[in-house]
Motif scaffolding. Structure first.
Motif, PDB file in Angstrom:
ATOM      1  N   THR A 262     -11.219 -57.944  19.613  1.00 51.41           N
ATOM      2  CA  THR A 262     -11.300 -57.924  18.653  1.00 51.41           C
ATOM      3  C   THR A 262     -10.346 -57.736  17.115  1.00 51.41           C
ATOM      4  O   THR A 262      -9.464 -56.530  17.152  1.00 51.41           O
ATOM      5  CB  THR A 262     -12.798 -58.548  18.315  1.00 51.41           C
ATOM      6  OG1 THR A 262     -13.520 -57.051  18.062  1.00 51.41           O
ATOM      7  CG2 THR A 262     -13.837 -58.987  19.141  1.00 51.41           C
ATOM      8  N   PHE A 263     -10.246 -58.362  15.746  1.00 44.80           N
ATOM      9  CA  PHE A 263      -9.804 -57.312  14.713  1.00 44.80           C
ATOM     10  C   PHE A 263     -11.533 -57.269  13.975  1.00 44.80           C
ATOM     11  O   PHE A 263     -12.218 -58.159  13.625  1.00 44.80           O
ATOM     12  CB  PHE A 263      -9.509 -58.740  14.334  1.00 44.80           C
ATOM     13  CG  PHE A 263      -7.960 -59.454  14.943  1.00 44.80           C
ATOM     14  CD1 PHE A 263      -7.083 -59.332  14.642  1.00 44.80           C
ATOM     15  CD2 PHE A 263      -8.088 -61.104  15.875  1.00 44.80           C
ATOM     16  CE1 PHE A 263      -5.816 -59.370  14.727  1.00 44.80           C
ATOM     17  CE2 PHE A 263      -6.678 -60.968  16.183  1.00 44.80           C
ATOM     18  CZ  PHE A 263      -6.139 -60.436  15.906  1.00 44.80           C
ATOM     19  N   SER A 264     -11.080 -56.358  13.244  1.00 45.63           N
ATOM     20  CA  SER A 264     -11.704 -55.365  12.076  1.00 45.63           C
ATOM     21  C   SER A 264     -12.036 -57.043  10.959  1.00 45.63           C
ATOM     22  O   SER A 264     -11.095 -58.130  10.721  1.00 45.63           O
ATOM     23  CB  SER A 264     -11.387 -54.844  11.453  1.00 45.63           C
ATOM     24  OG  SER A 264     -10.148 -55.122  10.911  1.00 45.63           O
ATOM     25  N   GLU A 265     -12.545 -56.788   9.707  1.00 48.84           N
ATOM     26  CA  GLU A 265     -12.622 -57.944   8.544  1.00 48.84           C
ATOM     27  C   GLU A 265     -11.320 -57.484   8.118  1.00 48.84           C
ATOM     28  O   GLU A 265     -10.646 -56.310   8.798  1.00 48.84           O
ATOM     29  CB  GLU A 265     -13.581 -57.487   7.628  1.00 48.84           C
ATOM     30  CG  GLU A 265     -13.329 -56.219   7.868  1.00 48.84           C
ATOM     31  CD  GLU A 265     -15.702 -55.813   6.411  1.00 48.84           C
ATOM     32  OE1 GLU A 265     -15.347 -54.768   6.638  1.00 48.84           O
ATOM     33  OE2 GLU A 265     -16.103 -56.623   5.833  1.00 48.84           O
ATOM     34  N   SER A 266     -11.004 -57.835   6.781  1.00 45.04           N
ATOM     35  CA  SER A 266      -9.783 -57.692   5.780  1.00 45.04           C
ATOM     36  C   SER A 266      -9.814 -55.834   5.202  1.00 45.04           C
ATOM     37  O   SER A 266     -11.209 -56.251   4.659  1.00 45.04           O
ATOM     38  CB  SER A 266      -9.450 -58.424   4.959  1.00 45.04           C
ATOM     39  OG  SER A 266      -9.321 -59.774   4.798  1.00 45.04           O
ATOM     40  N   ILE A 267      -8.974 -55.348   5.282  1.00 47.49           N
ATOM     41  CA  ILE A 267      -9.330 -53.352   4.826  1.00 47.49           C
ATOM     42  C   ILE A 267      -8.715 -53.690   3.802  1.00 47.49           C
ATOM     43  O   ILE A 267      -7.413 -53.660   3.300  1.00 47.49           O
ATOM     44  CB  ILE A 267      -8.857 -53.079   6.525  1.00 47.49           C
ATOM     45  CG1 ILE A 267      -9.139 -53.296   7.929  1.00 47.49           C
ATOM     46  CG2 ILE A 267      -9.233 -51.101   5.958  1.00 47.49           C
ATOM     47  CD1 ILE A 267     -11.038 -52.558   7.639  1.00 47.49           C
TER      48      ILE A 267
END
Length: 319
Positions: free
Chosen positions: A301-306
């Motif tokens: 999965t991907f994180s939110e925008s960092i």
């Protein structure tokens, strides 16, 4: 549904919990849809952080909470942009009757602060140039009242208790490895630059002894840690009678370590050790932020925008 007390790292969507948290940030905001006020928290414990929202905040609570407060919050874990979020039903300040210690809820560097300081001192002792070593020794010793607990940032990399010590030590270790490959590296200059480059963050930010930054100081806002660092080295060199060339090299390393004017550096590095300082700093910061971005992510999965990683969404590989 039964209420439970869990660490942040163990929270999953749907959990109904009643937990103690440290307030790392709190802002009173207004919804766009109906102009109602709410409190926007960042909660923390030793295992990480979670965003928290208290919707339709009572007037009596609008200014009740501040950074470094220990609170007990009851609510439900939800999901927003692939990250856990805590919807608060009830919240209060911790009291003595709770019998809990705020330090037990603070995320700290993975190494003991006394050990890190001892290791950094070994690098200082290894600096052969007496003039440079004395400048570094003086700069560190003057900060002994704060250096043991200060973070390296308010929100981004190494924003944890004793994060500044950890950032410096890991950079020194990386610098030592690079110098072992490239014999042209002057380790006296490289180690000095690494140790000095962020020391004035302790005057740029106001931090509690829990390592939580509440705000930037007046000097921090007006000058920033780079200018403050150059100024501080100048003062120490005046007192020690440091030769001008060595003073200038140390100041240049601090001045250029952010590389670009928009990040606070009016000049780019103009000798090897200054160039290496910038890249070692960037590597250490990026490794920390990448690790943090995927720490609570399910594989695949991907994180939110960092924000600190150019607003990229970071992927956690299924390996």
């Amino acid at each position: 549904m039964e209420l439970a007390s869990k660490k942040i790292c163990d929270l999953t969507v749907g959990d109904r919990v009643d937990c103690f948290f440290i307030v790392k940030r709190v802002d009173l905001k207004t919804t766009n849809s109906n102009d109602k006020k709410y409190l926007d928290f960042i909660f923390g414990d030793k295992t990480g952080e979670i965003s928290g929202k208290l919707w339709e905040v009572p007037a009596a609570m609008e200014t009740m909470f501040k950074e470094s407060d220990l609170v007990k919050a009851r609510g439900t874990v939800t999901s927003f942009m692939n990250s856990n979020q805590f919807k608060i039903d009830r919240i209060r300040l911790s009291s003595d009757e709770d019998g809990v210690n705020p330090e037990d809820f603070v995320e700290t560097a993975p190494l003991k602060n006394t050990f890190m300081l001892d290791e950094i001192r070994k690098y200082i002792i290894s600096i052969k140039d007496e003039d440079i070593r004395k400048v570094v020794e003086s700069a560190v010793e003057e900060k002994m009242d704060k250096i043991m607990y200060y973070p390296a940032a308010k929100r981004n990399h190494h924003a944890i208790r004793s994060g500044l010590l950890y950032h410096v030590l890991t950079m020194l270790k990386l610098g030592q490895q690079i110098a072992g490959i490239y014999s042209s590296v002057n380790t006296d200059l490289l180690y000095a630059g690494i140790i000095l480059h962020d020391l004035e963050k302790m005057n740029e930010m106001e931090s509690s002894e829990l390592g939580i930054v509440s705000e930037y100081t007046i000097e921090g806002n007006l000058l920033g840690h780079i200018s403050l660092g150059v100024k501080n080295v100048d003062r120490i060199c005046d007192r020690l009678g440091t030769p001008d060339e060595k003073r200038m090299l140390l100041q240049h390393m601090i001045l250029s370590h952010h590389y670009e004017p928009e990040y606070g550096s009016p000049v780019k590095p103009m000798f090897l050790e200054a160039e290496l300082l910038h890249h070692i700093d960037m590597i250490d910061a990026r490794v920390f932020d990448f690790n943090l971005a995927v720490r609570d992510l399910e594989p695949g999965t991907f994180s939110e925008s960092i924000f600190s990683l150019d607003r990229r969404r970071i992927y956690n590989p299924k390996l």
